[in-house]
Motif scaffolding. Structure first.
Motif, short mmCIF file in Angstrom:
data_model
loop_
_atom_site.label_atom_id
_atom_site.label_comp_id
_atom_site.label_asym_id
_atom_site.label_seq_id
_atom_site.Cartn_x
_atom_site.Cartn_y
_atom_site.Cartn_z
N ASN A 207 0.79 -1.23 0.00
CA ASN A 207 0.00 0.00 0.00
C ASN A 207 0.82 1.29 0.00
OD1 ASN A 207 0.94 -0.26 2.56
ND2 ASN A 207 -1.03 -0.06 3.57
N GLN A 208 2.15 1.20 -0.11
CA GLN A 208 2.93 2.44 -0.18
C GLN A 208 4.37 2.19 -0.62
OE1 GLN A 208 2.85 4.02 3.79
NE2 GLN A 208 4.86 3.26 4.26
N TYR A 209 4.97 3.26 -1.14
CA TYR A 209 6.41 3.34 -1.39
C TYR A 209 6.92 4.44 -0.47
CZ TYR A 209 5.06 1.43 -6.00
OH TYR A 209 4.52 0.71 -7.03
N THR A 210 8.05 4.22 0.17
CA THR A 210 8.66 5.25 1.00
C THR A 210 10.16 5.25 0.73
OG1 THR A 210 7.03 4.83 2.73
CG2 THR A 210 8.96 6.11 3.35
N ILE A 211 10.71 6.44 0.57
CA ILE A 211 12.16 6.59 0.44
C ILE A 211 12.60 7.54 1.54
CG2 ILE A 211 12.06 8.47 -1.26
CD1 ILE A 211 14.53 7.07 -2.60
N PHE A 212 13.68 7.19 2.22
CA PHE A 212 14.18 8.08 3.26
C PHE A 212 15.69 7.98 3.36
CE2 PHE A 212 12.59 4.19 5.14
CZ PHE A 212 13.56 3.79 6.05
N VAL A 213 16.27 9.06 3.88
CA VAL A 213 17.73 9.18 4.01
C VAL A 213 18.05 9.48 5.46
CG1 VAL A 213 19.77 10.47 3.31
CG2 VAL A 213 17.93 10.08 1.67
N ASP A 214 18.99 8.70 6.00
CA ASP A 214 19.45 8.90 7.38
C ASP A 214 20.87 9.43 7.37
OD1 ASP A 214 17.13 8.02 8.58
OD2 ASP A 214 17.86 5.96 8.85
N ASP A 215 21.13 10.38 8.25
CA ASP A 215 22.48 10.89 8.49
C ASP A 215 23.11 9.98 9.54
OD1 ASP A 215 24.77 12.24 9.24
OD2 ASP A 215 23.80 14.18 9.46
N LYS A 216 24.12 9.20 9.16
CA LYS A 216 24.72 8.23 10.06
C LYS A 216 25.48 8.89 11.21
CE LYS A 216 27.11 5.28 7.64
NZ LYS A 216 27.69 4.29 6.73
N LYS A 217 26.12 10.02 10.95
CA LYS A 217 26.91 10.68 11.99
C LYS A 217 26.03 11.25 13.10
CE LYS A 217 30.96 11.99 9.34
NZ LYS A 217 31.78 13.09 8.86
N ASN A 218 24.93 11.90 12.73
CA ASN A 218 24.07 12.56 13.71
C ASN A 218 22.84 11.74 14.08
OD1 ASN A 218 25.75 14.86 13.73
ND2 ASN A 218 24.79 15.56 11.84
N SER A 219 22.70 10.55 13.50
CA SER A 219 21.58 9.65 13.78
C SER A 219 20.23 10.35 13.67
CB SER A 219 21.72 9.03 15.17
OG SER A 219 22.88 8.25 15.25
N GLU B 166 6.68 9.70 0.93
CA GLU B 166 5.83 8.53 0.77
C GLU B 166 4.91 8.69 -0.43
OE1 GLU B 166 3.57 7.93 4.33
OE2 GLU B 166 5.32 7.39 5.51
N PHE B 167 4.58 7.56 -1.02
CA PHE B 167 3.56 7.51 -2.07
C PHE B 167 2.58 6.42 -1.65
CE2 PHE B 167 1.88 5.53 -5.97
CZ PHE B 167 1.28 6.63 -6.55
N LYS B 168 1.36 6.82 -1.33
CA LYS B 168 0.32 5.88 -0.90
C LYS B 168 -0.37 5.27 -2.11
CE LYS B 168 0.41 6.94 3.56
NZ LYS B 168 0.65 6.08 4.64
N ILE B 169 -0.59 3.97 -2.06
CA ILE B 169 -1.30 3.26 -3.11
C ILE B 169 -2.72 3.07 -2.62
CG2 ILE B 169 -1.42 1.12 -4.44
CD1 ILE B 169 1.63 0.89 -4.00
N ASP B 170 -3.68 3.66 -3.34
CA ASP B 170 -5.07 3.56 -2.91
C ASP B 170 -5.77 2.38 -3.58
OD1 ASP B 170 -5.53 4.44 -5.49
OD2 ASP B 170 -6.02 6.47 -4.90
N ASP B 171 -7.07 2.27 -3.35
CA ASP B 171 -7.85 1.14 -3.88
C ASP B 171 -7.94 1.13 -5.40
OD1 ASP B 171 -8.31 0.32 -1.29
OD2 ASP B 171 -10.19 1.41 -1.11
N LYS B 172 -7.71 2.27 -6.03
CA LYS B 172 -7.82 2.36 -7.48
C LYS B 172 -6.59 1.80 -8.20
CE LYS B 172 -10.49 6.56 -6.93
NZ LYS B 172 -10.50 7.99 -7.11
N ASN C 195 12.41 11.67 -6.45
CA ASN C 195 13.00 11.73 -5.12
C ASN C 195 14.50 11.55 -5.09
OD1 ASN C 195 10.69 12.12 -3.18
ND2 ASN C 195 9.93 10.50 -4.48
N ILE C 196 15.06 10.73 -5.96
CA ILE C 196 16.51 10.58 -5.97
C ILE C 196 17.18 11.89 -6.38
CG2 ILE C 196 18.40 9.45 -7.20
CD1 ILE C 196 16.85 6.85 -6.93
N TYR C 197 16.59 12.60 -7.32
CA TYR C 197 17.12 13.90 -7.72
C TYR C 197 17.13 14.86 -6.52
CZ TYR C 197 17.58 18.37 -10.09
OH TYR C 197 17.99 19.62 -10.47
N ARG C 198 16.03 14.90 -5.78
CA ARG C 198 15.94 15.78 -4.60
C ARG C 198 16.96 15.39 -3.53
NH1 ARG C 198 9.43 15.56 -4.06
NH2 ARG C 198 8.96 16.79 -5.90
N ILE C 199 17.12 14.09 -3.31
CA ILE C 199 18.07 13.62 -2.30
C ILE C 199 19.50 13.97 -2.69
CG2 ILE C 199 19.06 11.54 -1.25
CD1 ILE C 199 16.19 10.33 -1.45
#
Length: 101
Positions: free
Chosen positions: A16-28, A35-41, A57-61
């Motif tokens: 029901n969703q795609y999520t991409i996230f980036v973590d800063d390892k040094k500062n935790s 997120e992209f929610k997948i609905d019933d359609k 999203n990769i471009y933004r990151i």
């Protein structure tokens, strides 16, 4: 000597969703999350929305961190693949850093 990247990129895919996230390892801390929610359609087996989601999203990151993304950790949630239960019996000290994926 291989230099460790300061950031980790994760892509989470479920029915029901795609999520991409980036973590800063040094500062935790989390630097980016989208997120992209997948609905019933939308058929959950139809992955045609994933390339556009990744392109945007990769471009933004890459702009945010000032570097190209070399590795993405892929997390797939699907009940048909693997079902596992995890339990912790020992007390964990408050100053411990635990990362569960």
């Amino acid at each position: 000597m291989i230099e460790e990247p300061d950031f980790e990129t994760f892509l989470y895919i479920s029915e029901n969703q795609y999520t991409i996230f980036v973590d800063d390892k040094k500062n935790s801390k989390n630097l980016y999350k989208q997120e992209f929610k997948i609905d019933d359609k939308i058929n959950p087996d139809d992955l045609s929305y994933l390339p556009k989601f990744l392109d945007e999203n990769i471009y933004r990151i890459e702009k945010l961190v000032g570097n190209f993304i070399k590795d993405i950790t892929l997390i797939i949630e699907n009940d048909k693949i693997l079902n596992t239960d995890i339990g912790i019996k020992k007390k964990i000290p408050n100053n411990s850093k635990i990362k569960i994926i």
